[in-house]
Design an enzyme around this catalytic site. Structure first.
Site, PDB file in Angstrom:
ATOM      1  N   PRO A  26       7.041   1.262   2.160  1.00 51.29           N
ATOM      2  CA  PRO A  26       7.177   0.802   0.779  1.00 51.29           C
ATOM      3  C   PRO A  26       5.893   1.208   0.000  1.00 51.29           C
ATOM      4  O   PRO A  26       4.801   0.513  -0.472  1.00 51.29           O
ATOM      5  CB  PRO A  26       6.728  -0.723   1.023  1.00 51.29           C
ATOM      6  CG  PRO A  26       5.953  -1.115   2.245  1.00 51.29           C
ATOM      7  CD  PRO A  26       6.564   0.273   3.201  1.00 51.29           C
ATOM      8  N   CYS A  27       5.878   2.651  -0.373  1.00 48.29           N
ATOM      9  CA  CYS A  27       4.707   3.191  -1.114  1.00 48.29           C
ATOM     10  C   CYS A  27       5.012   2.473  -2.781  1.00 48.29           C
ATOM     11  O   CYS A  27       3.841   2.760  -3.404  1.00 48.29           O
ATOM     12  CB  CYS A  27       4.821   4.658  -1.324  1.00 48.29           C
ATOM     13  SG  CYS A  27       6.477   5.415  -1.669  1.00 48.29           S
TER      14      CYS A  27
END
Length: 159
Positions: free
Chosen positions: A120-121
């Site tokens: 989850p950047c």
């Protein structure tokens, strides 16, 4: 390497992987002409992504096999520890990795994340809370953060 495509509210997710795990999930505006069959190795990824977009999944349980440098893989692993619905800054991420001075390298590794959403950047913000640095486009980052927010934002004005 097997490939599958999934229609999402943000475009077409292109999922690539094999028996060693998922190596890439990217977002496309249009799907190339391909078979709609989902290879067995990618079925679980497609299923879990569907659940995520339906709002019934907050964590992924997939075998991942991203290709990158040792440092990039270390950053990507740290990204996976950011809980659903929460955000941190690039500076905070650098601190978690033990080197405040590595903030630019951390940001660069974040930008090269090959596995959209699962790593989850999108949960990493600028130090002042700004939406910055998202390869999929800031409109998608904003949508994902709203999707994960316990207090959904609503518009007073219809589109």
């Amino acid at each position: 390497m097997e490939t599958a495509f999934l229609h999402t509210p943000l475009g077409i997710a292109k999922i690539e992987g094999d028996t060693h795990g998922i190596s890439s999930i990217s977002i496309l505006d249009e799907a190339p002409e391909r078979s709609s069959d989902i290879p067995e190795e990618l079925e679980d990824a497609v299923y879990q992504l569907k659940e995520y977009f339906e709002g019934s999944r907050q964590e992924f349980d997939l075998e991942l096999n991203p290709q990158g440098t040792e440092f990039q893989r270390k950053v990507w692993e740290a990204l996976r520890t950011i809980p659903f619905g929460q955000q941190i800054s690039y500076l905070d991420l650098s601190k978690r990795l033990g080197d405040v001075k590595a903030i630019r390298a951390v940001a660069a590794a974040n930008g090269k994340n090959p596995i959209w959403i699962v790593i989850p950047c999108h949960r990493v913000l600028g130090s002042n809370g700004d939406l910055v640095g998202y390869a999929g486009g800031l409109h998608r980052k904003k949508w994902l953060l709203n999707h994960e927010s316990p207090a959904k934002q609503v518009s007073l004005f219809p589109n």
